[in-house]
Enzyme design. Structure first.
Site, PDB file in Angstrom:
ATOM      1  N   SER A 150     -79.965  33.519   8.841  1.00 54.10           N
ATOM      2  CA  SER A 150     -79.716  32.835   7.563  1.00 54.10           C
ATOM      3  C   SER A 150     -79.578  33.894   6.485  1.00 54.10           C
ATOM      4  O   SER A 150     -80.132  34.999   6.623  1.00 54.10           O
ATOM      5  CB  SER A 150     -80.907  31.936   7.223  1.00 54.10           C
ATOM      6  OG  SER A 150     -80.872  31.584   5.852  1.00 54.10           O
ATOM      7  N   TYR A 163     -89.976  29.656   6.578  1.00 54.42           N
ATOM      8  CA  TYR A 163     -88.585  29.837   7.036  1.00 54.42           C
ATOM      9  C   TYR A 163     -88.144  31.277   6.776  1.00 54.42           C
ATOM     10  O   TYR A 163     -87.576  31.944   7.653  1.00 54.42           O
ATOM     11  CB  TYR A 163     -87.700  28.841   6.287  1.00 54.42           C
ATOM     12  CG  TYR A 163     -86.244  28.811   6.689  1.00 54.42           C
ATOM     13  CD1 TYR A 163     -85.856  28.297   7.921  1.00 54.42           C
ATOM     14  CD2 TYR A 163     -85.248  29.265   5.821  1.00 54.42           C
ATOM     15  CE1 TYR A 163     -84.512  28.233   8.282  1.00 54.42           C
ATOM     16  CE2 TYR A 163     -83.903  29.203   6.171  1.00 54.42           C
ATOM     17  CZ  TYR A 163     -83.547  28.693   7.405  1.00 54.42           C
ATOM     18  OH  TYR A 163     -82.215  28.637   7.759  1.00 54.42           O
TER      19      TYR A 163
END
Ligand code: BGC
Length: 262
Positions: A150, A163
């Site tokens: 990401s 995350y």
């Protein structure tokens, strides 16, 4: 155009929806046989298998919770049993949980880290051990690992601390393994998507104000599509990327250089 993945056998985690699904379909169109795992979406998985088989490729979907190390290892073992070997591993399965840092529970932390980092770590290990077992004369050159990371392996994402921690771990694992795996003829790279139209962004897509604010920050003025990620994944799975390893390829419509907290 020639099929760029002709004869390759690919294992994909999280293949029944979103980015994993787009990669499964695109890789099959490029000539690869596809094994994927899914956690709970059996109906979706069955459909993917049928669609890919219609293309004349082999395809199987295995139920597996990537957050459990033994499940991930079994996915690799079952794939090898059914397909004979694996050439390319795509670590795609992932999730995120939104909470103020001081409210993150141990259960939420584990849910995120177990899939995004621990599961990825041990599935990658199982894949590498498998490649080491294949006599080098039978190992098709070009063992490849592609991690779907990401932009938040690099960029802070407030209220998504677990995350970010998991994706930061994927970033360093990619760097580290590029060195350890090079002598085995295996490359490893990550794709860092920005905001992509997938189920992980359902909440955002249903919140016009948030979506508008995010689009303001994306120079290309649109969310990415799963197919955008699949195109880059084809490049990283094909011999065209043979000299790339240990690197992250950002795919974010320019978001990273223009990012402001939502
Ligand atoms: C996250 C999305 C977020 C995007 C851009 C992705 O990694 O999963 O929730 O919209 O990054 O910030």
């Amino acid at each position: 155009m020639a099929n760029r993945l002709e004869g390759k056998i690919v294992a994909i985690t999280g293949g029944s929806q979103g980015i994993g699904l787009a990669i499964a379909q695109r890789f099959a169109q490029e000539g690869a046989d596809i094994s994927f795992c899914y956690r709970s979406n059996k109906a979706g998985a069955d459909e993917v298998v049928q669609d890919i088989q219609k293309l004349g490729r082999k395809c199987a979907g295995f139920q597996s919770d990537v957050g459990l190390v033994s499940d991930g290892q079994k996915f690799i073992a079952d794939t090898v049993t059914q397909f004979g070997r694996i050439d390319i591993l795509v670590n795609n399965a992932g999730l995120e949980r939104n909470a103020d840092f001081w409210n993150v529970t141990e259960a939420d932390y584990d849910a995120v880290l177990n899939v995004n980092l621990k599961g990825l770590f041990f599935i990658t290990q199982a894949f590498v051990k498998h490649r080491m077992d294949v006599p080098s004369s039978d190992r098709k050159p070009g063992g490849k690992i592609i991690n779907i990371s990401s932009v938040h392996e690099e960029l802070p994402f407030p209220h998504f601390a677990s995350y970010c921690a998991s994706k930061g771990g994927v970033k360093m694992l990619t760097r580290n393994l590029s060195i350890e795996l090079a002598p085995l003829g295996i490359t490893i790279n990550s794709i860092a998507p920005g905001a992509i139209e997938t189920p992980i962004n359902t909440k955002l897509l249903n919140d016009p104000a948030k979506l508008h604010a995010l689009l303001e920050n994306i120079p290309l003025k649109r969310l990415g599509k799963p197919e955008d990620v699949a195109s880059m994944a084809v490049f990283l799975a094909s011999s065209e990327s043979d000299y790339a390893t240990g690197t992250t390829f950002f795919l974010d419509g320019g978001l990273t250089w223009n990012y402001q907290e939502q």
